[in-house]
Scaffold this active site. Structure first.
Site, PDB file in Angstrom:
ATOM      1  CE  LYS A 105     -14.236  -6.546  -0.285  1.00 17.40           C
ATOM      2  NZ  LYS A 105     -14.666  -7.796  -0.956  1.00 17.40           N
ATOM      3  CE1 TYR A 162      19.794  -0.515  -0.478  1.00 18.78           C
ATOM      4  CE2 TYR A 162      17.585   0.386  -0.761  1.00 18.78           C
ATOM      5  CZ  TYR A 162      18.711   0.188   0.019  1.00 18.78           C
ATOM      6  OH  TYR A 162      18.758   0.698   1.289  1.00 18.78           O
TER       7      TYR A 162
END
Ligand SMILES: *Cc1c(COP(=O)(O)O)cnc(C)c1O
Length: 363
Positions: free
Chosen positions: A35, A260
């Site tokens: 899957k 950041y």
């Protein structure tokens, strides 16, 4: 030259891991769970690698199942959530797909259909996960509907474990196994074949093998057990290796901050590298400073915040590191399970999140 990031997929490792599953499965047959694009590894690539070894494939996506048939794969294919509406049923019959049924609505849709060939079905029993599956009364009703129907070729019973991966002090599978036995006895369906085990149950609980096991994550070389972060110990080999390179190197002064928010500040002068890989490639943004990473074959750590396209790494003690030095984010030499743990997730999520912009190569 193009951006140096790529994911390499090793079909030999996938085959090896299915062999390991086979050793644990005994007489049981194996649904190779593919899957979510084979957990990010590429559905057709994975299915083809396993073509002469797999007893069957299990997945969620109907389009994926049809693409396996179109690729010429002839094994049984199990749709783990079955169908969502009656108009999909013709395709199930046409492509010889096996449907999991977990609601009375699905049982009624199937019974009301007029298919060219009857469908093999799995009936999913709720034994404690409380997500999908029939409780006892619904199960009785479903059996009545399906027994009276000409649209059903065969019935297998399945359930899914909530705690097969927890450590020895956790609940384990005993409670769910007891409920399953109770349901089977009450409804007189002991003769039906069983499918129970995911990777964790297959590896840890031989009593859960039943007739068909359903390993997923172990095929991709990861450990289903949170306390076991090196799947080598289970004889599993990583299938996906996410590689990139350093694209910049710099020296920091004590107090210099990185990236950041400047959430990492150099405590002393140090050398750092910048890797071409960020969250837009599928690397988890929440991986904190200290997440392990291989640079030039040596283990080091990430520094500061993961940005969209870049991560910074500590080059202290990494001799000869410079622009172009190879980096392994996870895979060979750097277990994805360790990276996942550092980032507060599981390797399933890392693999599935591999971004479409990362080129995939087969080795
Ligand atoms: C995904 C899935 C599996 C495979 O689980 P792993 O933990 O990856 O082995 C098995 N059964 C069902 C119903 C699933 O949805």
């Amino acid at each position: 030259m193009s951006r140096p990031i790529h994911a390499s997929i090793d079909p030999g490792a996938l085959r090896h891991n299915l062999d390991v599953a086979r050793r644990h499965a005994g007489e049981a047959r194996i649904w190779s769970v593919v899957k979510a694009n084979a957990y990010g590894h590429g559905l057709l690539r994975a299915a083809r690698a396993l073509a002469d070894l797999a007893d069957g494939y299990a997945l969620i996506e109907l389009e994926g199942a049809i693409s396996l048939r179109e690729a010429g794969l002839r094994q049984p294919i199990l749709l783990l959530e079955g169908f969502y509406s009656a108009d999909e049923l013709t395709q199930f019959a046409e492509h010889r797909l096996t449907a999991v049924l977990h609601t009375l609505e699905q049982a009624q849709m199937l019974a009301a259909a007029r298919l060219p060939a009857p469908l093999p079905v799995y009936l999913k029993l709720n034994t404690g996960m409380n997500r999908l599956g029939f409780n006892q009364n619904e199960f009785r009703t479903a059996l009545k509907i399906l027994d009276a129907s000409t649209q059903v070729a065969s019935i297998t019973l399945m359930t899914h474990f909530a705690d097969a991966d927890c450590d020895q002090n956790g609940p384990g599978i005993a409670g769910q196994m007891a409920r399953l036995d109770h349901l089977r006895e009450e409804c007189h369906v002991q003769q039906y074949p069983l499918s129970l085990a995911n990777s964790a149950a297959l590896l840890r609980y031989p009593e859960s093998r039943g007739d068909w096991v359903r390993p997923g994550i172990m095929l991709y070389g990861s450990s289903p057990f949170p306390e076991l972060r090196n799947a080598n110990e289970l004889d599993l080999k990583p299938v996906m290796t996410l590689r990139s390179e350093l694209i910049s190197v710099r020296d920091l002064e004590a107090g210099d901050r990185i990236g950041y928010g400047g959430i990492f500040a150099a405590p002393a002068p140090m050398k750092v590298g910048v890797v071409a890989c960020g969250y837009a490639d599928g690397y988890p943004r929440h991986a904190p400073t200290g997440t392990p990473i291989l640079v030039g074959g040596q283990r080091t750590r990430t520094l500061g915040r993961v940005s969209m396209d870049k991560i910074c790494v500590d080059l202290t003690g990494i001799h000869g590191a410079g622009i172009g030095t190879p980096v392994v984010l996870w895979g060979e030499g750097m277990p994805a399970d360790e990276v996942a743990t550092a980032a507060g997730t599981v390797s399933y999520e890392l693999f599935c999140a591999l971004a479409a912009r990362v080129p995939v190569v087969e080795i």
